[in-house]
Write a protein that holds these residues in place. Sequence first.
Motif, short mmCIF file in Angstrom:
data_model
loop_
_atom_site.label_atom_id
_atom_site.label_comp_id
_atom_site.label_asym_id
_atom_site.label_seq_id
_atom_site.Cartn_x
_atom_site.Cartn_y
_atom_site.Cartn_z
N LEU A 15 -3.46 -4.03 -9.55
CA LEU A 15 -3.38 -2.65 -9.08
C LEU A 15 -4.79 -2.16 -8.75
O LEU A 15 -5.72 -2.32 -9.54
N SER A 16 -4.96 -1.56 -7.58
CA SER A 16 -6.28 -1.09 -7.15
C SER A 16 -6.74 0.09 -8.01
O SER A 16 -5.94 0.71 -8.73
N ARG A 31 0.85 -1.18 0.00
CA ARG A 31 0.00 0.00 0.00
C ARG A 31 0.89 1.23 0.00
O ARG A 31 1.77 1.38 0.85
N PHE A 32 0.69 2.12 -0.98
CA PHE A 32 1.55 3.29 -1.15
C PHE A 32 0.82 4.59 -0.82
O PHE A 32 -0.40 4.68 -0.97
N ALA A 33 1.60 5.58 -0.39
CA ALA A 33 1.02 6.89 -0.08
C ALA A 33 0.74 7.68 -1.35
O ALA A 33 -0.05 8.63 -1.34
N HIS A 34 1.39 7.30 -2.45
CA HIS A 34 1.21 7.98 -3.73
C HIS A 34 0.82 6.96 -4.80
O HIS A 34 1.14 5.77 -4.68
N PRO A 35 0.15 7.38 -5.86
CA PRO A 35 -0.25 6.46 -6.93
C PRO A 35 0.95 5.79 -7.59
O PRO A 35 2.01 6.40 -7.75
N VAL A 36 0.78 4.53 -7.94
CA VAL A 36 1.82 3.78 -8.63
C VAL A 36 1.92 4.26 -10.07
O VAL A 36 0.91 4.36 -10.78
N LYS A 37 3.14 4.57 -10.50
CA LYS A 37 3.36 5.05 -11.87
C LYS A 37 3.60 3.89 -12.84
O LYS A 37 3.15 3.92 -13.98
N LYS A 38 4.34 2.87 -12.35
CA LYS A 38 4.68 1.76 -13.24
C LYS A 38 4.93 0.51 -12.41
O LYS A 38 5.51 0.57 -11.33
N LEU A 96 9.28 -7.97 -8.49
CA LEU A 96 8.46 -6.76 -8.45
C LEU A 96 9.34 -5.53 -8.70
O LEU A 96 10.36 -5.33 -8.02
N LYS A 97 8.97 -4.74 -9.68
CA LYS A 97 9.59 -3.44 -9.92
C LYS A 97 8.48 -2.42 -9.95
O LYS A 97 7.72 -2.34 -10.94
N ILE A 98 8.36 -1.66 -8.88
CA ILE A 98 7.26 -0.72 -8.74
C ILE A 98 7.81 0.71 -8.57
O ILE A 98 8.61 0.97 -7.67
N ASP A 99 7.37 1.59 -9.44
CA ASP A 99 7.72 3.01 -9.33
C ASP A 99 6.46 3.75 -8.86
O ASP A 99 5.38 3.57 -9.41
N PHE A 100 6.62 4.63 -7.86
CA PHE A 100 5.45 5.33 -7.31
C PHE A 100 5.80 6.77 -6.95
O PHE A 100 6.94 7.17 -6.97
#
Length: 254
Positions: A225-226, A210-217, A250-254
């Motif tokens: 992705l929610s 769960r991230f504080a900012h939207p996931v970019k990629k 997992l490679k997640i940019d946010f």
Amino acid sequence: MKKLYLPLLLLVMLCFSSCVDIEEHYDFKSDGTCKVAYAFDMSRAVSVLVNLMSDSVKQTPQFSLVKDTTLNFYSAIPDSAQQKLKAEEIEMAKSSELTVNMNLKKSVMKVTLNHTAKNAADLQYYLQNVSKIALNTQISAITTTDKANKPFDARQMVGGQDYYSYDITPHKFYRIIDKAKFNAFLKKTQATFMMAKAMLIDMPYKVILRFAHPVKKINNSKAMLSADRREVTLVTSMDEVIKNPNVMNLKIDF
């Protein structure tokens, strides 16, 4: 022999991470901190094995043991092992907690390891080192306050996470499975995987971030992705991971 049967059975079953439902939770806050939880639910495996026990074993004091408690991770490490830890490892252990919920009569056996990372660097250090501490310090006392009485060893539950490499910054979470380490892990736990399959015990594995900012990629097509793009959920199983270890990348940019 009957007095030794139950603890020995629990030791064989619970010192591996292949017979449990595993959930990883990451909650990234806007101030840069991140709450991490490794949850291990062994209840279904316990339920299967309890059915194999004799009535005499089920009547022993060990079988009646009930625990619902939280203790400091550092306190679960023997004094002799504590003295070998580095200052950073001691700080990390002291800032982590073990929560234990055990009731064998109701086939309940759950253990959760919780930690709050101060920032991205602290999170990466924690993820890269918590497994080493778990494997090297003989964590005990998670089902009893008496260190001399050790119903089972929790090392492998956390130690299984040792086959990942991480690259974490304030705006990215990258985790890549190290196939050489993963294959070594499979070699050590092969017998337990076979036992789990023979008992028809599946091994689900869920990762929730769960991230504080939207996931970019995000690079994993299996990860969901929610709608608000702030939560990533990856649902798989150890069987699938064995067939295709890359499913855990997992490679997640946010």
